[in-house]
Design an enzyme around this catalytic site. Sequence first.
Site, PDB file in Angstrom:
ATOM      1  N   ASP A   2      -9.877   2.216   2.831  1.00 18.96           N
ATOM      2  CA  ASP A   2      -9.765   1.656   4.159  1.00 18.96           C
ATOM      3  C   ASP A   2     -10.456   1.954   5.145  1.00 18.96           C
ATOM      4  O   ASP A   2     -11.553   1.691   6.293  1.00 18.96           O
ATOM      5  CB  ASP A   2      -8.243   0.779   4.747  1.00 18.96           C
ATOM      6  CG  ASP A   2      -7.866  -0.160   3.550  1.00 18.96           C
ATOM      7  OD1 ASP A   2      -8.366  -0.838   2.941  1.00 18.96           O
ATOM      8  OD2 ASP A   2      -5.942   0.006   3.263  1.00 18.96           O
ATOM      9  N   LYS A  35       0.664  -1.277  -0.087  1.00 21.26           N
ATOM     10  CA  LYS A  35      -0.078  -0.207  -0.150  1.00 21.26           C
ATOM     11  C   LYS A  35       0.782   1.736   0.058  1.00 21.26           C
ATOM     12  O   LYS A  35       0.509   2.294  -0.705  1.00 21.26           O
ATOM     13  CB  LYS A  35      -0.914   0.174   1.396  1.00 21.26           C
ATOM     14  CG  LYS A  35      -2.083  -0.573   1.268  1.00 21.26           C
ATOM     15  CD  LYS A  35      -3.004  -1.083   2.306  1.00 21.26           C
ATOM     16  CE  LYS A  35      -3.638  -2.322   2.158  1.00 21.26           C
ATOM     17  NZ  LYS A  35      -5.055  -1.926   3.257  1.00 21.26           N
TER      18      LYS A  35
HETATM   19  P1  NDP Z   1       2.104  -4.051   6.494  1.00 18.15           P
HETATM   20  O1  NDP Z   1       2.798  -4.887   6.243  1.00 18.15           O
HETATM   21  O2  NDP Z   1       1.998  -3.244   6.041  1.00 18.15           O
HETATM   22  O3  NDP Z   1       2.251  -3.803   8.222  1.00 18.15           O
HETATM   23  C1  NDP Z   1       1.957  -5.426   9.063  1.00 18.15           C
HETATM   24  C2  NDP Z   1       1.585  -4.782  10.548  1.00 18.15           C
HETATM   25  O4  NDP Z   1       1.852  -6.039  11.421  1.00 18.15           O
HETATM   26  C3  NDP Z   1       3.079  -3.817  11.221  1.00 18.15           C
HETATM   27  O5  NDP Z   1       2.550  -3.003  12.173  1.00 18.15           O
HETATM   28  C4  NDP Z   1       4.527  -4.839  11.572  1.00 18.15           C
HETATM   29  O6  NDP Z   1       4.438  -4.575  12.487  1.00 18.15           O
HETATM   30  C5  NDP Z   1       2.658  -5.847  12.077  1.00 18.15           C
HETATM   31  N1  NDP Z   1       3.163  -7.126  12.446  1.00 18.15           N
HETATM   32  C6  NDP Z   1       3.280  -7.958  11.697  1.00 18.15           C
HETATM   33  N2  NDP Z   1       3.601  -8.938  12.012  1.00 18.15           N
HETATM   34  C7  NDP Z   1       3.991  -9.002  13.480  1.00 18.15           C
HETATM   35  C8  NDP Z   1       3.502 -10.189  14.670  1.00 18.15           C
HETATM   36  N3  NDP Z   1       4.146 -11.108  14.779  1.00 18.15           N
HETATM   37  N4  NDP Z   1       2.919  -9.011  15.762  1.00 18.15           N
HETATM   38  C9  NDP Z   1       3.092  -7.613  15.898  1.00 18.15           C
HETATM   39  N5  NDP Z   1       2.445  -6.849  15.029  1.00 18.15           N
HETATM   40  C10 NDP Z   1       3.217  -7.696  13.492  1.00 18.15           C
HETATM   41  O7  NDP Z   1       0.668  -4.667   6.533  1.00 18.15           O
HETATM   42  P2  NDP Z   1      -0.689  -3.764   6.071  1.00 18.15           P
HETATM   43  O8  NDP Z   1      -0.575  -2.885   7.258  1.00 18.15           O
HETATM   44  O9  NDP Z   1      -1.274  -3.635   4.586  1.00 18.15           O
HETATM   45  O10 NDP Z   1      -1.638  -4.874   6.646  1.00 18.15           O
HETATM   46  C11 NDP Z   1      -2.083  -5.180   8.113  1.00 18.15           C
HETATM   47  C12 NDP Z   1      -2.862  -6.670   8.049  1.00 18.15           C
HETATM   48  O11 NDP Z   1      -4.511  -5.726   7.671  1.00 18.15           O
HETATM   49  C13 NDP Z   1      -3.366  -7.882   7.116  1.00 18.15           C
HETATM   50  O12 NDP Z   1      -3.614  -8.944   7.968  1.00 18.15           O
HETATM   51  C14 NDP Z   1      -4.419  -7.576   5.972  1.00 18.15           C
HETATM   52  O13 NDP Z   1      -4.740  -8.330   5.176  1.00 18.15           O
HETATM   53  C15 NDP Z   1      -5.113  -6.652   6.749  1.00 18.15           C
HETATM   54  N6  NDP Z   1      -6.002  -6.071   5.888  1.00 18.15           N
HETATM   55  C16 NDP Z   1      -7.025  -5.747   5.954  1.00 18.15           C
HETATM   56  C17 NDP Z   1      -7.975  -4.593   5.348  1.00 18.15           C
HETATM   57  C18 NDP Z   1      -9.793  -5.113   5.366  1.00 18.15           C
HETATM   58  O14 NDP Z   1     -10.350  -5.089   4.565  1.00 18.15           O
HETATM   59  N7  NDP Z   1     -10.709  -6.777   6.324  1.00 18.15           N
HETATM   60  C19 NDP Z   1      -8.000  -4.324   4.755  1.00 18.15           C
HETATM   61  C20 NDP Z   1      -6.581  -4.346   5.119  1.00 18.15           C
HETATM   62  C21 NDP Z   1      -6.248  -5.338   5.655  1.00 18.15           C
HETATM   63  P3  NDP Z   1       7.049  -4.171  12.285  1.00 18.15           P
HETATM   64  O15 NDP Z   1       6.241  -2.382  12.037  1.00 18.15           O
HETATM   65  O16 NDP Z   1       6.875  -4.093  13.587  1.00 18.15           O
HETATM   66  O17 NDP Z   1       6.499  -4.054  11.420  1.00 18.15           O
END
Ligand code: NDP
Length: 269
Positions: A102, A66
């Site tokens: 979103d 994104k």
């Molecule tokens: P990004 O890759 O941009 O961000 C991931 C985030 O998750 C970061 O803040 C990361 O932390 C954190 N993270 C990853 N693994 C862990 C863990 N094991 N424990 C704690 N924090 C963790 O992903 P997105 O923001 O694009 O998407 C996130 C989620 O939201 C996905 O599952 C996606 O499918 C869902 N989603 C659903 C939507 C819907 O319409 N229902 C719309 C948009 C997203 P760090 O910065 O430390 O790496």
Amino acid sequence: MTDAYAVFGNPVAHSKSPLIHAAFAAQTGQDMDYVALLAPLDGFSDAVAAFRSMGGRGANVTVPFKEQAFGLATRLTARARAAGAVNTLKFDADDVLGDNTDGAGLVADLLGNLGFALAGKRILLMGAGGAARGVVFPLLEQSPASLFIVNRTPDKAIGLAREMAGAGGNLSGGGYDALNGRFDLLINATAASLAGDLPPLPADVFAPEALAYDMMYGKDTPFLAFARAQGARVADGLGMLVEQAAAAFEVWRGVRPLTAPVMRMLREA
Ligand code: NDP
């Protein structure tokens, strides 16, 4: 000629967006096709360029592209600029419009489908990636008592809260060890659920009658199981998915589809 749309992600095989947009197209009589395309982690912009060169009219963008999609747009809506992330692209000749639906999708699901009023509530937003960025402003617009952004990498949460400070409201950020008190609404916007992980939350963060919302959809996540065990009400992100898709569909086609029948169809499937 049938207009082509796609969702780009990695992974993307789990995406329900093709089903949702096919249902919207049938409901509104739009001649369009919509597929899921796996983009290589280091090849998002090439994958989008190839799709455009084959006549693609627009795309949704999901994890982890994104922020890259934001950079690809030649023109941004106000809500995409505020989010710093793009989940919807619309292609017209040389013009690439970047939008972010979103936040509108989440708020529509919380208020409309789940009947959860946000005014005066204490909100915990977990994650500081693209999904979290997209929802901060729309949540603040609903006048919650506070919004705390928590992230595994605390600096990213602190930075995001600072960046969004202009929106007003009681907004702050930090790491999981900085969590303080109980929350009425806990939103999991991390990618932890995709990997079957639970963010490191203490058990006593749920206020009485709290709603735990996982943006992930389609299966019971460790976060929702944990929240249920603490007595919280739970919801997955299916409603947000369908509502953000309806908003994207409107951007592309100028028609707003009905979401309730599509949510029913997906739940029954
Ligand atoms: P990004 O890759 O941009 O961000 C991931 C985030 O998750 C970061 O803040 C990361 O932390 C954190 N993270 C990853 N693994 C862990 C863990 N094991 N424990 C704690 N924090 C963790 O992903 P997105 O923001 O694009 O998407 C996130 C989620 O939201 C996905 O599952 C996606 O499918 C869902 N989603 C659903 C939507 C819907 O319409 N229902 C719309 C948009 C997203 P760090 O910065 O430390 O790496």
